[in-house]
Design a protein around this motif. Structure first.
Motif, mmCIF file in Angstrom:
data_model
loop_
_atom_site.group_PDB
_atom_site.id
_atom_site.type_symbol
_atom_site.label_atom_id
_atom_site.label_comp_id
_atom_site.label_asym_id
_atom_site.label_seq_id
_atom_site.Cartn_x
_atom_site.Cartn_y
_atom_site.Cartn_z
ATOM 1 N N SER A 238 -24.316 -6.356 3.003
ATOM 2 C CA SER A 238 -23.130 -6.991 3.378
ATOM 3 C C SER A 238 -23.073 -8.736 2.994
ATOM 4 O O SER A 238 -21.923 -9.000 2.437
ATOM 5 C CB SER A 238 -22.825 -7.026 4.962
ATOM 6 N N ARG B 15 -20.819 -2.549 7.202
ATOM 7 C CA ARG B 15 -20.244 -3.552 7.345
ATOM 8 C C ARG B 15 -19.791 -4.084 6.006
ATOM 9 O O ARG B 15 -18.681 -4.557 5.628
ATOM 10 C CB ARG B 15 -21.165 -4.842 7.887
ATOM 11 N N GLU C 118 -18.650 -1.986 3.595
ATOM 12 C CA GLU C 118 -17.548 -1.297 3.089
ATOM 13 C C GLU C 118 -16.199 -1.765 3.919
ATOM 14 O O GLU C 118 -15.271 -2.051 3.304
ATOM 15 C CB GLU C 118 -17.722 0.222 3.650
ATOM 16 N N LYS C 119 -16.454 -2.157 4.991
ATOM 17 C CA LYS C 119 -15.263 -2.878 5.810
ATOM 18 C C LYS C 119 -14.947 -4.331 4.893
ATOM 19 O O LYS C 119 -13.813 -4.455 4.778
ATOM 20 C CB LYS C 119 -15.668 -3.454 7.153
ATOM 21 N N ALA D 118 -13.095 -3.337 1.839
ATOM 22 C CA ALA D 118 -11.646 -2.823 2.072
ATOM 23 C C ALA D 118 -10.859 -3.974 2.489
ATOM 24 O O ALA D 118 -9.579 -3.910 2.308
ATOM 25 C CB ALA D 118 -11.722 -1.808 3.510
ATOM 26 N N SER D 119 -11.269 -4.913 2.924
ATOM 27 C CA SER D 119 -10.313 -6.327 3.292
ATOM 28 C C SER D 119 -10.463 -7.295 2.115
ATOM 29 O O SER D 119 -9.852 -8.439 2.405
ATOM 30 C CB SER D 119 -10.653 -6.886 4.643
#
Length: 146
Positions: free
Chosen positions: A60, A114, A116-117, A120-121
């Motif tokens: 992350s 974390r 991957e989130k 995505a953003s």
């Protein structure tokens, strides 16, 4: 590089790269050191990973550093060491093994979630690829696709 592409290799510890190449000085976890190295990429492939089973932020934090250093319009491909979800059509053995792995690898998996989130953003064009069975052996004659 042998084909003529302009390649920059970046690592958490750049001195550990077994690569005789002048462009290997950036620290993958430091956005400031990445800014120059990632100023004009056509694409970035990240294969960050952690060792051990304890709490980690390598994936992350490294992805956050890369995302913050990339110019808009850049493409990012992230290779992660494991798929976070068990396929819906998996049999009972695979579901059981998946559950055990998710528990044993809970800290690295939490870090990958974390990551991957964050992807995505990010607003970037990105792809996350969880390859399995990576080895130093020659490719099989008939690779198995999932």
């Amino acid at each position: 590089m042998a084909a003529g592409y302009d390649v920059t290799a970046i690592a958490r510890l750049p001195g550990n790269l077994a690569l005789d190449h002048p462009r290997r000085t950036a620290d993958a976890l430091n956005p400031e050191s990445l800014r120059g190295a990632l100023a004009r990429p056509e694409a970035v492939v990240s294969a960050l990973g952690s060792t051990g089973l304890g709490p980690t932020t390598v994936c992350s934090a490294g992805t956050a550093a890369i995302v913050s250093a990339l110019p808009s319009g850049a493409r990012l491909m992230v290779l992660s060491s494991a798929a976070l979800a068990t396929p819906p059509d998996a049999g009972p053995g695979a579901r059981l093994l998946g559950g055990i792995l998710r528990w044993v690898l809970r800290h690295p998996y939490a870090d990958m979630a974390r990551m991957e989130k964050l992807l995505a953003s990010s607003g970037l064009a990105w792809t996350a690829v969880p390859p399995s069975g990576l080895t130093d052996q020659p490719a099989p004659r008939f690779p198995r696709l999932r």
